[in-house]
Design a protein around this motif. Structure first.
Motif, PDB file in Angstrom:
ATOM      1  N   UNK A  88      11.635 -13.575   4.366  1.00 40.03           N
ATOM      2  CA  UNK A  88      11.465 -12.379   3.537  1.00 40.03           C
ATOM      3  C   UNK A  88      10.188 -11.644   3.918  1.00 40.03           C
ATOM      4  N   UNK A  89       9.120 -12.384   4.153  1.00 38.80           N
ATOM      5  CA  UNK A  89       7.860 -11.749   4.560  1.00 38.80           C
ATOM      6  C   UNK A  89       8.019 -11.015   5.885  1.00 38.80           C
ATOM      7  N   UNK A  90       8.695 -11.651   6.830  1.00 39.40           N
ATOM      8  CA  UNK A  90       8.919 -11.012   8.134  1.00 39.40           C
ATOM      9  C   UNK A  90       9.772  -9.758   7.969  1.00 39.40           C
ATOM     10  N   UNK A 140       2.076 -10.571   1.054  1.00 38.15           N
ATOM     11  CA  UNK A 140       2.722  -9.624   1.961  1.00 38.15           C
ATOM     12  C   UNK A 140       3.268  -8.435   1.189  1.00 38.15           C
ATOM     13  N   UNK A 141       3.793  -8.674   0.001  1.00 35.84           N
ATOM     14  CA  UNK A 141       4.440  -7.621  -0.786  1.00 35.84           C
ATOM     15  C   UNK A 141       3.522  -6.417  -1.009  1.00 35.84           C
ATOM     16  N   UNK A 142       2.255  -6.669  -1.343  1.00 35.30           N
ATOM     17  CA  UNK A 142       1.365  -5.534  -1.591  1.00 35.30           C
ATOM     18  C   UNK A 142       0.574  -5.121  -0.357  1.00 35.30           C
ATOM     19  N   UNK A 143       0.197  -6.100   0.465  1.00 34.24           N
ATOM     20  CA  UNK A 143      -0.736  -5.795   1.547  1.00 34.24           C
ATOM     21  C   UNK A 143      -0.087  -5.002   2.674  1.00 34.24           C
ATOM     22  N   UNK A 144       1.137  -5.356   3.065  1.00 32.33           N
ATOM     23  CA  UNK A 144       1.769  -4.694   4.205  1.00 32.33           C
ATOM     24  C   UNK A 144       2.032  -3.228   3.903  1.00 32.33           C
ATOM     25  N   UNK A 145       2.487  -2.921   2.686  1.00 33.24           N
ATOM     26  CA  UNK A 145       2.725  -1.528   2.307  1.00 33.24           C
ATOM     27  C   UNK A 145       1.437  -0.722   2.364  1.00 33.24           C
ATOM     28  N   UNK A 146       0.350  -1.305   1.882  1.00 29.39           N
ATOM     29  CA  UNK A 146      -0.924  -0.582   1.873  1.00 29.39           C
ATOM     30  C   UNK A 146      -1.522  -0.441   3.255  1.00 29.39           C
ATOM     31  N   UNK A 147      -1.360  -1.453   4.079  1.00 28.68           N
ATOM     32  CA  UNK A 147      -1.847  -1.355   5.455  1.00 28.68           C
ATOM     33  C   UNK A 147      -1.088  -0.263   6.195  1.00 28.68           C
ATOM     34  N   UNK A 148       0.230  -0.182   5.972  1.00 26.79           N
ATOM     35  CA  UNK A 148       1.012   0.879   6.608  1.00 26.79           C
ATOM     36  C   UNK A 148       0.566   2.247   6.125  1.00 26.79           C
ATOM     37  N   UNK A 149       0.180   2.343   4.866  1.00 27.44           N
ATOM     38  CA  UNK A 149      -0.253   3.624   4.306  1.00 27.44           C
ATOM     39  C   UNK A 149      -1.625   4.042   4.812  1.00 27.44           C
ATOM     40  N   UNK A 423      14.242  -7.627  -2.454  1.00 24.59           N
ATOM     41  CA  UNK A 423      14.804  -7.085  -1.218  1.00 24.59           C
ATOM     42  C   UNK A 423      13.838  -6.033  -0.665  1.00 24.59           C
ATOM     43  N   UNK A 424      13.542  -6.063   0.638  1.00 25.49           N
ATOM     44  CA  UNK A 424      12.565  -5.131   1.190  1.00 25.49           C
ATOM     45  C   UNK A 424      12.895  -3.663   0.951  1.00 25.49           C
ATOM     46  N   UNK A 425      14.189  -3.308   0.847  1.00 29.36           N
ATOM     47  CA  UNK A 425      14.583  -1.898   0.764  1.00 29.36           C
ATOM     48  C   UNK A 425      14.830  -1.422  -0.671  1.00 29.36           C
ATOM     49  N   UNK A 426      14.594  -2.293  -1.661  1.00 32.31           N
ATOM     50  CA  UNK A 426      14.863  -1.924  -3.056  1.00 32.31           C
ATOM     51  C   UNK A 426      13.600  -2.058  -3.900  1.00 32.31           C
ATOM     52  N   UNK A 427      13.381  -1.145  -4.856  1.00 29.00           N
ATOM     53  CA  UNK A 427      12.164  -1.214  -5.667  1.00 29.00           C
ATOM     54  C   UNK A 427      12.110  -2.480  -6.507  1.00 29.00           C
ATOM     55  N   UNK A 428      10.905  -3.012  -6.647  1.00 25.87           N
ATOM     56  CA  UNK A 428      10.674  -4.247  -7.401  1.00 25.87           C
ATOM     57  C   UNK A 428       9.591  -3.972  -8.438  1.00 25.87           C
ATOM     58  N   UNK A 435       4.858  -5.140 -16.938  1.00 30.90           N
ATOM     59  CA  UNK A 435       3.997  -4.372 -16.062  1.00 30.90           C
ATOM     60  C   UNK A 435       4.502  -2.989 -15.728  1.00 30.90           C
ATOM     61  N   UNK A 436       3.895  -2.390 -14.713  1.00 33.70           N
ATOM     62  CA  UNK A 436       4.243  -1.031 -14.286  1.00 33.70           C
ATOM     63  C   UNK A 436       3.909  -0.856 -12.816  1.00 33.70           C
ATOM     64  N   UNK A 437       4.531   0.172 -12.255  1.00 36.11           N
ATOM     65  CA  UNK A 437       4.406   0.401 -10.810  1.00 36.11           C
ATOM     66  C   UNK A 437       5.545  -0.300 -10.087  1.00 36.11           C
ATOM     67  N   UNK A 438       5.739   0.059  -8.837  1.00 36.44           N
ATOM     68  CA  UNK A 438       6.823  -0.512  -8.051  1.00 36.44           C
ATOM     69  C   UNK A 438       6.338  -0.904  -6.660  1.00 36.44           C
ATOM     70  N   UNK A 439       6.956  -1.959  -6.157  1.00 35.81           N
ATOM     71  CA  UNK A 439       6.720  -2.395  -4.785  1.00 35.81           C
ATOM     72  C   UNK A 439       8.065  -2.406  -4.059  1.00 35.81           C
ATOM     73  N   UNK A 440       8.025  -2.441  -2.733  1.00 38.78           N
ATOM     74  CA  UNK A 440       9.218  -2.442  -1.880  1.00 38.78           C
ATOM     75  C   UNK A 440       9.951  -1.093  -1.901  1.00 38.78           C
ATOM     76  N   UNK A 441      10.934  -0.997  -1.013  1.00 38.16           N
ATOM     77  CA  UNK A 441      11.803   0.170  -0.974  1.00 38.16           C
ATOM     78  C   UNK A 441      11.105   1.479  -0.685  1.00 38.16           C
ATOM     79  N   UNK A 442       9.925   1.429  -0.103  1.00 36.63           N
ATOM     80  CA  UNK A 442       9.152   2.647   0.136  1.00 36.63           C
ATOM     81  C   UNK A 442       8.245   3.018  -1.009  1.00 36.63           C
ATOM     82  N   UNK A 443       8.560   2.538  -2.207  1.00 38.59           N
ATOM     83  CA  UNK A 443       7.765   2.889  -3.382  1.00 38.59           C
ATOM     84  C   UNK A 443       6.350   2.328  -3.288  1.00 38.59           C
ATOM     85  N   UNK A 444       6.235   1.101  -2.797  1.00 41.71           N
ATOM     86  CA  UNK A 444       4.924   0.479  -2.705  1.00 41.71           C
ATOM     87  C   UNK A 444       3.988   1.197  -1.753  1.00 41.71           C
ATOM     88  N   UNK A 445       4.544   1.857  -0.747  1.00 38.37           N
ATOM     89  CA  UNK A 445       3.694   2.582   0.208  1.00 38.37           C
ATOM     90  C   UNK A 445       3.034   3.798  -0.421  1.00 38.37           C
TER      91      UNK A 445
END
Length: 458
Positions: A88-90, A140-149, A423-428, A435-445
């Motif tokens: 999943x991380x990969x 990975x869930x939070x860090x990869x999206x932010x690094x890409x951003x 799932x990497x392509x769906x909001x989590x 809580x609030x906010x979303x990760x994955x699916x492009x939302x986390x970026x």
């Protein structure tokens, strides 16, 4: 907490490794270095960032076996489940690399007398406070999206999985990520408030308990900084009048005990209509009794230990309090003797509001059965919770199940006739006390970027 933290193998209580915690002065130095790294990292192209993320994915897969061993040793994850976490991380790294440029691309919009751009620019240093239950994935869930951003990230991980944190930092560096773009902080929880206050830290994301989330959110709000919270839950799985009971039981058992039952988005409350209740209950008890718990390095075992002794004590206290208030324990419910922090598969019924097994999140292999008269009451009981992260519906009428999930279920994610994790392509993410906010699916970026408007007058 002393200046040295000792990790412990939850399967036998034996020490693993000692880690020297860093001083407040060192923390401040690392924050400054992360900011300086940001000033350069933000200039890199999406393609260059994506190449590094793909390298991270490749190395994760190459080291799958050793990473599985490490997670099992540190938090008791069943050895045969660790590979799914690594995969999943990969997959998250690859999805982010493949889609980041499009998600973060400038948008051209009309403007009278000219045109406008909406551009998504990184904010700076983002602090992540993460739990132990998925030692790699949570990071990975939070860090990869932010690094890409284009942001740089700091990680305050749970101390009992510091080995996993440092291994991930090592992998990032080997993959080509510049120094100080991803930094592990070996710190105590008390040291996080000054980090949030630091002028170079622009946001904070936390996965954890509602109590921890409220404190972090309050501090972030006090500092006028954005926060994203993914907190606990008491996910309800509805077994409706037209459900396939065999499928429902099999899925619900899996969804309750995966990762030793220590999953925020696992099934916890099983709300079953009167028509099916006894058949469902008896079948679930039978399947839970057949589960094997013990040494997590043995691939034949379904359930390993609870991650820490104090967590097992908390779990048992909530089970015992529920029983004292009138719940009936059908199987399990007793702390076994011997080494390790094991807890048996447990099923409780006759649950009512006011019992911990009805109201709270029980982090372990404990199933809460709730009997209702019909589908309408099932929906009411499902929403009778301060939480709202995930949930599930079992019904042969797919269209109706989708309608219930879409319009009536007050939660962030819903499974229908099955169980899937993130799932990497769906909001989590969740609602209410989840809580609030979303990760994955492009939302986390886009959680920690500046959606900047540029108006061009021609």
């Amino acid at each position: 907490m002393s200046d040295v933290y000792q990790t412990v193998n939850p399967a036998n209580g034996e020490p693993i490794e000692s880690y020297q915690m860093i001083s407040d002065d060192k923390v401040r130095t690392l924050v400054v270095q992360a900011h300086e790294a940001f000033l350069e990292w933000r200039k890199t192209s999406f393609s260059d960032r994506g190449e590094i993320l793909r390298n991270i994915a490749r190395i994760l897969r190459e080291r799958k076996d050793s990473l599985c061993d490490l997670m099992t040793q540190e938090m008791g994850k069943p050895i045969r489940q660790g590979g799914d976490e690594v995969e999943l991380c990969a997959a998250i790294c690859e999805y982010t690399a493949d889609n980041g440029a499009d998600e973060l691309a400038d948008e051209k919009r009309p403007l009278e007398g000219g045109h406008a751009l909406v551009t998504y620019q990184p904010l700076g240093v983002i602090l992540g406070i993460q739990p132990w239950n998925f030692p790699l994935y949570q990071v990975v869930r939070y860090s990869i999206a932010n690094i890409m951003a284009g942001n740089t990230v700091l990680l305050k991980h749970a101390p009992n999985v510091w080995g996993s944190a440092l291994e991930l930092e090592k992998i990032c560096r080997e993959a080509g990520l510049p120094e100080n773009v991803f930094t592990v902080l070996l710190i105590d929880a008390k040291q996080t408030a000054p980090i949030i206050e630091h002028e170079y830290v622009r946001g904070v994301t936390l996965t954890g308990s509602p109590g921890a989330g409220s404190k972090v959110a309050a501090k972030a709000g006090e500092c006028l900084k954005k926060s994203v919270l993914e907190l606990g839950s008491n996910d309800a799985y509805l077994v409706l009048e037209d459900a396939d009971i065999e499928k429902a039981v099999k899925t619900c058992v899996q969804a309750r005990v995966i990762n030793n039952g220590e999953t925020c988005v696992s099934a916890k409350r099983f709300i079953v209509v009167d028509k099916h209740y006894e058949a469902f209950r008896d079948a679930m008890v039978d399947q839970m009794q057949k589960l094997k718990y013990g040494d997590p390095t043995d691939p034949e075992n379904d359930i390993g230990p609870i991650a820490r002794d104090d967590l097992r004590e908390t779990l048992h206290k909530l089970v015992s309090e529920s029983i004292e208030k009138g719940a009936k324990c059908l199987i399990g419910g007793e702390v076994p003797s011997g080494p390790g922090y094991f807890y048996p598969p447990t099923v409780l019924e006759n649950l009512k509001p006011g019992m911990p097994a009805y109201d709270e999140e029980l982090f372990g292999p404990v199933a809460s059965l709730i009997r209702v008269k019909d589908d309408n009451e099932a929906i009411e009981v499902a929403n009778d919770s301060r939480y709202g992260l995930g949930g599930g519906i079992f019904s042969k009428d797919q269209a109706r199940a989708i309608d219930i999930a879409r319009n009536m279920f007050d939660t962030g994610m819903v499974n229908i006739n099955g169980y899937r994790l993130a799932q990497p392509h769906l909001p989590f993410g969740g609602v209410k006390d989840s809580g609030y906010g979303r990760e994955h699916g492009g939302f986390g970026m886009k959680e920690f970027v500046n959606a900047k408007t540029v108006m061009v007058i021609e």
